[in-house]
Design a protein around this motif. Structure first.
Motif, mmCIF file in Angstrom:
data_model
loop_
_atom_site.group_PDB
_atom_site.id
_atom_site.type_symbol
_atom_site.label_atom_id
_atom_site.label_comp_id
_atom_site.label_asym_id
_atom_site.label_seq_id
_atom_site.Cartn_x
_atom_site.Cartn_y
_atom_site.Cartn_z
ATOM 1 N N GLN A 143 0.898 -1.567 0.067
ATOM 2 C CA GLN A 143 0.009 0.193 0.301
ATOM 3 C C GLN A 143 1.351 0.954 -0.385
ATOM 4 O O GLN A 143 1.389 1.865 0.871
ATOM 5 N N ALA A 144 0.954 1.678 -1.060
ATOM 6 C CA ALA A 144 1.619 3.346 -1.140
ATOM 7 C C ALA A 144 0.507 4.667 -0.717
ATOM 8 O O ALA A 144 -0.453 4.315 -1.497
ATOM 9 N N THR A 145 0.866 5.212 0.023
ATOM 10 C CA THR A 145 0.621 6.979 0.144
ATOM 11 C C THR A 145 0.151 7.387 -1.419
ATOM 12 O O THR A 145 1.693 7.805 -1.473
ATOM 13 N N ALA A 146 -0.287 7.884 -1.530
ATOM 14 C CA ALA A 146 -1.197 9.642 -2.229
ATOM 15 C C ALA A 146 -0.084 10.218 -1.832
ATOM 16 O O ALA A 146 0.338 10.876 -1.150
ATOM 17 N N ALA A 147 0.232 11.106 -3.075
ATOM 18 C CA ALA A 147 1.527 12.092 -3.273
ATOM 19 C C ALA A 147 -0.011 13.402 -3.157
ATOM 20 O O ALA A 147 -0.403 13.573 -3.270
ATOM 21 N N GLN A 148 0.875 13.999 -2.163
ATOM 22 C CA GLN A 148 0.089 15.247 -1.611
ATOM 23 C C GLN A 148 0.563 16.419 -2.351
ATOM 24 O O GLN A 148 1.632 16.078 -2.847
ATOM 25 N N PRO A 149 -0.320 17.775 -3.180
ATOM 26 C CA PRO A 149 0.390 18.774 -3.290
ATOM 27 C C PRO A 149 1.585 18.987 -3.390
ATOM 28 O O PRO A 149 2.301 19.099 -3.864
ATOM 29 N N PRO A 150 2.036 19.014 -1.900
ATOM 30 C CA PRO A 150 2.962 20.159 -1.165
ATOM 31 C C PRO A 150 4.555 19.127 -1.777
ATOM 32 O O PRO A 150 5.284 19.327 -2.328
ATOM 33 N N GLN A 151 4.430 17.482 -1.999
ATOM 34 C CA GLN A 151 5.463 17.134 -1.851
ATOM 35 C C GLN A 151 4.901 16.563 -4.347
ATOM 36 O O GLN A 151 6.128 16.883 -5.205
#
Length: 118
Positions: free
Chosen positions: A41-49
């Motif tokens: 399970q990978a975490t989704a990239a957030q706008p700051p990333q």
């Protein structure tokens, strides 16, 4: 399990009760499957990333523009890397409002439209 039962029968012993052994094996299988699912399970990239990724991309070259477009398209459509790699230039249609990209879902072969701004 069947090998143990077969051996008992061949030796003239009664067939053993495997209920406890099955319960232990099933619990181990379930635990391993859960651990494997959590590891994948990978975490989704957030706008700051995403902004940080784009800051490191030089857009003065064609390759840099391509890389930035792939990062933005992947984020906007929640596409997997395999789906981005499978994209074809022929799937892009120019319209008066921008570009339309035909994305084909690999898993269920459904086709969806995703509008990408120019």
């Amino acid at each position: 399990m069947s090998a143990v039962a077969s051996w008992h029968l061949e030796q003239g012993h009664p067939k053993p009760n495997m209920r406890g052994a099955r319960a232990v094996l099933n619990a181990c299988k379930d635990r391993l499957a859960e651990e494997k699912a959590q590891a994948r399970q990978a975490t989704a990239a957030q706008p700051p990333q995403i902004r940080a990724m784009l800051a490191g991309v030089g857009r003065s070259t064609l390759a840099g523009k391509r890389n930035a477009a792939l990062v933005l398209l992947g984020f906007a459509t929640a596409a997997r890397v395999s789906e981005l790699v499978a994209l074809d230039v022929a799937a892009v249609v120019e319209t008066e409002h921008g570009s339309v990209l035909m994305l084909c879902a690999l898993a269920d072969d459904e086709t969806t439209n995703a509008a990408a701004a120019k």
